[in-house]
Design an enzyme around this catalytic site. Structure first.
Site, PDB file in Angstrom:
ATOM      1  N   GLU A  60      11.351  -6.497   7.542  1.00  0.00           N
ATOM      2  CA  GLU A  60      10.132  -7.077   6.931  1.00  0.00           C
ATOM      3  C   GLU A  60      10.348  -8.525   6.486  1.00  0.00           C
ATOM      4  OE1 GLU A  60       8.554  -4.460   3.885  1.00  0.00           O
ATOM      5  OE2 GLU A  60       7.920  -2.991   5.377  1.00  0.00           O
ATOM      6  N   GLU A  82       8.941   2.468  10.151  1.00  0.00           N
ATOM      7  CA  GLU A  82       8.552   2.958   8.817  1.00  0.00           C
ATOM      8  C   GLU A  82       7.102   3.391   8.892  1.00  0.00           C
ATOM      9  OE1 GLU A  82       9.415   0.696   5.252  1.00  0.00           O
ATOM     10  OE2 GLU A  82      11.195  -0.176   6.198  1.00  0.00           O
TER      11      GLU A  82
HETATM   12  O1  AHR Z   1      10.310   2.488   2.518  1.00  0.00           O
HETATM   13  C1  AHR Z   1      10.167   1.785   1.338  1.00  0.00           C
HETATM   14  C2  AHR Z   1      10.097   0.271   1.561  1.00  0.00           C
HETATM   15  O2  AHR Z   1       8.912  -0.022   2.247  1.00  0.00           O
HETATM   16  C3  AHR Z   1      11.166  -0.342   2.433  1.00  0.00           C
HETATM   17  O3  AHR Z   1      12.312  -0.661   1.710  1.00  0.00           O
HETATM   18  C4  AHR Z   1      10.505  -1.574   2.952  1.00  0.00           C
HETATM   19  O4  AHR Z   1      10.992  -1.947   4.220  1.00  0.00           O
HETATM   20  C5  AHR Z   1       9.026  -1.226   2.969  1.00  0.00           C
HETATM   21  O5  AHR Z   1       8.266  -2.199   2.369  1.00  0.00           O
END
Ligand code: AHR
Length: 503
Positions: free
Chosen positions: A173, A292
């Site tokens: 990110e 994610e």
């Molecule tokens: O999964 C929780 C967080 O969400 C992670 O650390 C990040 O990559 C995302 O913003």
């Protein structure tokens, strides 16, 4: 009662399911690692300190790949802190989650744990505070056989054979201002290209993932991908996507249609990647690592800046309901529908932190509601995804506009085992009869129908009632003359398995 129809034809193939679609994510965050997968002194812990009750539950999902060690955590992580004698490892402040990181678990321990659950590791490198040099040393430590300073350190630390970690994430990110070492798209694209180049020189067999937008509402969404990919297209294999969903207020209809947003997001990233491919005259086609995704009640999180610094604090421990499980099942349908381009998926995360598995420190481990659609799709959704011809009633949602009430996908299972149909009824109140045209698959006979559905859509599992929400068996499906009729309960996720020859 709603009526809908589906036509299933093995000629309409979207693509083969890459088993890595059913991956997960373990971050050094809250209690995911410490008191999640690792708790020395727990009654089920093995000699390495890994909870075997958790290992059993992870095996039940059949997770082929696990992303590690972050997440936001990785952007200030020094991987060297986590190797060598545990008693000599430094304790640091993890700035991402304002936690004390003891480094008792590092890459060597994680590799041993991943072997226990039969998963490969998807490793992230720090492109926030560090860069090319740390990444090339890290991959040399992990993947080079021997005879160099870093590979011999690994051997001295007990791992004679190289880990052969195949998939590497180039940061996490990096478009997000909250990220330590946040960069603009050009800075990041250049760094990703050069870091990836150096890593490939150490191990040419790796697959590289470039960070995409943190979510589709980022102001730089689309532009970020275009600029970063323009710099790094030739170096990388996958582009990363992240997306989390939650119910806002009492707007459950929009939440139940979250997969519509996921579909649109994937389509937009595919279009952007293909645009860069065309402009750059590249022949390679990039694929997606949706590394994610999940339901996450972000509105309940107070914000990192409000957290006291603590060791293994209980963070992001969302408790999931029947409704959340139906949404998770629907998000998996969306990923399957894009099996031609989405090759890796990681539900975030695996234990305690927005997770399908919960643990009590010193106590039991149990399955959350979302465990069930994930485990069942992972078990039965392997093979070839078919594009379905669907007729469905629709309704209007505040966030996504008009959406179909039925969402479904079919997987022709490996080894001619039969067909798995995954279907969601998004109507909160009405059941739905679905007529399935199976004339192109005349040898399918009986099977089973299991569903996540409940009189109470807010029901949850907890330590005292770990099986309150579980899949239940509905009437056995019996195709007749190439036709099948199934009834989907209101607000439900369904798996209909049909056995028999499909070839
Ligand atoms: O999964 C929780 C967080 O969400 C992670 O650390 C990040 O990559 C995302 O913003």
């Amino acid at each position: 009662m709603h009526s809908a129809s589906l036509t299933v034809d093995p000629a309409f193939r979207i693509g083969a399911v890459d088993p890595r679609l059913y991956g997960s994510f373990v971050e050094h965050l809250g209690r995911c690692v410490y008191t999640g997968i690792y708790e020395p002194g727990h009654p089920t812990a093995d000699a390495d300190g890994f909870r075997q009750d958790v290992v059993e539950l992870v095996r039940g999902i059949n997770v082929p790949i696990v992303r590690y060690p972050g997440g936001n955590f990785v952007s200030a992580y020094d991987w060297e802190d986590g190797i060598g004698p545990v008693s000599e490892r430094p304790t640091r402040i993890d700035l991402a989650w304002r936690s004390l990181e003891t480094n008792h678990v590092g890459v060597d321990e994680f590799q041993r744990w991943a072997a226990q659950v039969d998963a490969e590791t998807m490793m992230a490198v720090n492109l926030g505070t560090r860069g090319i040099d740390a990444a090339r040393a890290f991959i040399e430590y992990c993947n080079h056989p021997s005879g160099t300073a870093w590979s011999d350190r690994r051997r001295a630390n007990g791992a004679k054979d190289p880990y052969g970690i195949k998939v590497w994430c180039l940061g996490n990110e990096m478009d997000g201002p909250w990220q330590i070492g946040h960069k603009n798209a050009l800075e990041y694209g250049r760094l990703a290209a050069e870091t990836g180049k150096a890593m490939r020189l150490v191990d040419p067999g790796i697959e590289l993932v470039i960070s995409g937008s943190s979510h589709s509402r980022m102001p730089t969404f689309g532009t970020w991908e275009r600029i970063a990919l323009t710099e790094a297209y030739d170096t990388v294999d996958h582009i990363s996507m992240h997306s989390y969903y939650q119910q806002h207020g009492d707007d459950r209809d929009s939440f139940l249609a979250a997969a519509v947003d996921m579909d649109r997001f994937i389509d937009a990233i595919v279009a952007t990647a293909d645009h860069v491919r065309a402009v750059g005259r590249h022949s390679k086609r990039l694929t997606i690592a949706f590394d994610e995704w999940n339901v996450w009640y972000q509105s309940r999180f107070p914000g990192e800046e409000n957290l006291p610094i603590a060791e293994a604090p209980a963070l992001l421990e969302d408790v999931y309901s029947v409704t959340d499980a139906v949404v998770v099942g629907n998000l998996l349908i969306s990923l399957l529908r894009h099996a031609d381009r989405v090759k890796i998926g990681c539900q975030a995360q695996l234990v305690n932190v927005i997770a399908p598995i919960m643990t009590a420190t010193g106590g039991p481990a149990w399955r959350q509601s979302i465990y069930h659609p994930y485990a069942l799709t992972s078990r039965h959704g392997r093979g070839t995804v078919l594009r379905l011809e669907a007729q469905s009633p629709t309704h209007e949602t505040a966030v996504h506009g008009e959406v179909p009430l039925l969402d479904a996908v079919a997987v022709l299972q490996d080894d001619d085992e039969g067909l798995a149909l995954f279907a969601v009824n998004r109507d909160q109140h009405e059941p739905m009869t679905v007529d399935v045209d199976l004339r192109a698959l005349p040898h399918l006979t009986g099977g089973e129908h299991v569903a996540i559905a409940d009189d109470d859509p807010d029901a949850v599992n907890d330590r005292d009632n770990p099986d309150r929400v579980a899949p239940r068996r509905l009437a056995e499906p019996r195709p007749d003359g190439g036709r099948l009729q199934v009834e989907l309960p209101p607000l439900s996720w369904n798996l209909i398995r049909l056995t028999g020859r499909t070839a």
